[in-house]
Design a protein around this motif. Structure first.
Motif, short mmCIF file in Angstrom:
data_model
loop_
_atom_site.label_atom_id
_atom_site.label_comp_id
_atom_site.label_asym_id
_atom_site.label_seq_id
_atom_site.Cartn_x
_atom_site.Cartn_y
_atom_site.Cartn_z
N THR A 1 11.93 -12.76 -7.24
CA THR A 1 12.64 -11.95 -6.25
C THR A 1 11.57 -11.31 -5.37
N SER A 2 11.71 -11.46 -4.06
CA SER A 2 10.76 -10.85 -3.15
C SER A 2 11.50 -9.97 -2.15
N TYR A 3 10.78 -9.01 -1.61
CA TYR A 3 11.37 -8.00 -0.74
C TYR A 3 10.58 -7.93 0.55
N GLU A 4 11.31 -7.78 1.65
CA GLU A 4 10.71 -7.64 2.97
C GLU A 4 11.32 -6.40 3.60
N TYR A 5 10.52 -5.62 4.30
CA TYR A 5 10.98 -4.34 4.84
C TYR A 5 10.73 -4.22 6.33
N GLU A 6 11.63 -3.47 6.99
CA GLU A 6 11.43 -3.02 8.36
C GLU A 6 11.48 -1.50 8.31
N GLY B 1 8.12 5.82 9.17
CA GLY B 1 7.74 5.10 7.95
C GLY B 1 8.86 4.93 6.95
N ASN B 2 10.08 5.31 7.34
CA ASN B 2 11.24 5.14 6.45
C ASN B 2 11.77 3.71 6.54
N ILE B 3 12.26 3.21 5.44
CA ILE B 3 12.81 1.84 5.41
C ILE B 3 14.13 1.81 6.18
N LEU B 4 14.21 0.92 7.17
CA LEU B 4 15.46 0.69 7.90
C LEU B 4 16.21 -0.51 7.34
N VAL B 5 15.47 -1.56 7.01
CA VAL B 5 16.08 -2.79 6.50
C VAL B 5 15.24 -3.30 5.33
N GLN B 6 15.93 -3.64 4.27
CA GLN B 6 15.29 -4.28 3.11
C GLN B 6 16.00 -5.62 2.92
N THR B 7 15.25 -6.71 3.05
CA THR B 7 15.80 -8.04 2.81
C THR B 7 15.30 -8.52 1.46
N VAL B 8 16.24 -8.98 0.64
CA VAL B 8 15.92 -9.43 -0.72
C VAL B 8 16.08 -10.94 -0.78
N TYR B 9 15.05 -11.61 -1.25
CA TYR B 9 15.06 -13.06 -1.42
C TYR B 9 15.00 -13.37 -2.91
N VAL B 10 15.87 -14.26 -3.35
CA VAL B 10 15.84 -14.73 -4.74
C VAL B 10 15.49 -16.20 -4.72
N ASN C 1 19.89 -4.98 2.94
CA ASN C 1 20.29 -3.58 2.84
C ASN C 1 19.80 -2.83 4.06
N ARG C 2 20.71 -2.09 4.71
CA ARG C 2 20.36 -1.32 5.90
C ARG C 2 20.48 0.16 5.58
N PHE C 3 19.51 0.93 6.06
CA PHE C 3 19.47 2.36 5.81
C PHE C 3 19.45 3.11 7.13
N SER C 4 20.02 4.31 7.13
CA SER C 4 19.95 5.15 8.33
C SER C 4 19.58 6.57 7.89
N TYR C 5 19.01 7.29 8.80
CA TYR C 5 18.52 8.63 8.52
C TYR C 5 18.97 9.56 9.64
N ASN D 1 0.81 -1.22 0.00
CA ASN D 1 0.00 0.00 0.00
C ASN D 1 0.84 1.27 0.00
N GLN D 2 2.10 1.19 0.42
CA GLN D 2 3.00 2.34 0.41
C GLN D 2 3.84 2.38 -0.86
N ASP D 3 3.53 1.52 -1.81
CA ASP D 3 4.20 1.44 -3.11
C ASP D 3 5.63 0.88 -3.02
N ASN D 4 5.91 0.11 -1.96
CA ASN D 4 7.19 -0.59 -1.87
C ASN D 4 7.09 -1.88 -2.67
N LEU D 5 8.12 -2.19 -3.42
CA LEU D 5 8.14 -3.40 -4.23
C LEU D 5 8.13 -4.64 -3.34
N LEU D 6 7.19 -5.55 -3.59
CA LEU D 6 7.10 -6.79 -2.82
C LEU D 6 7.64 -7.98 -3.59
N THR D 7 7.27 -8.09 -4.86
CA THR D 7 7.76 -9.22 -5.67
C THR D 7 8.01 -8.80 -7.11
N GLU D 8 9.02 -9.43 -7.69
CA GLU D 8 9.29 -9.36 -9.12
C GLU D 8 9.32 -10.80 -9.62
N ILE D 9 8.52 -11.11 -10.59
CA ILE D 9 8.52 -12.46 -11.15
C ILE D 9 8.89 -12.34 -12.63
#
Length: 86
Positions: free
Chosen positions: A52-57, A62-71, A79-83, A32-40
């Motif tokens: 490829t699927s994506y999971e977020y923390e 509401g900013n992404i701290l962690v993006q985990t990518v599964y293939v 991927n870890r982000f800081s602000y 719902n926030q337009d973050n990519l969940l899956t690419e097939i």
């Protein structure tokens, strides 16, 4: 040929060769926030499907701290982000 959502994100994309035969097809799904969940990806020439699927923390803002990518179901990268907030 590419189809996009109202935010301009790719929903699906098809690639064809000069004979108009399908080479590949991509389908994307978003939350719902337009973050990519899956690419097939479907590659018809190789009879293969790659997912490829994506999971977020998120932080409290509401900013992404962690993006985990599964293939294909396996963790591929984290991927870890800081602000800095002022």
């Amino acid at each position: 040929m590419t189809r996009r959502n109202s935010a301009g994100r790719v929903l699906d994309r098809s690639s064809f060769n000069g004979s108009h035969r399908l080479i590949s097809h991509l389908t994307c799904n978003y939350d719902n926030q337009d973050n990519l969940l899956t690419e097939i990806w479907v590659f018809s020439a190789y009879n293969s499907i790659d997912t490829t699927s994506y999971e977020y923390e998120f932080d409290a803002q509401g900013n992404i701290l962690v993006q985990t990518v599964y293939v294909n179901g396996e963790v591929d990268e984290v991927n870890r982000f800081s602000y800095v907030y002022y």
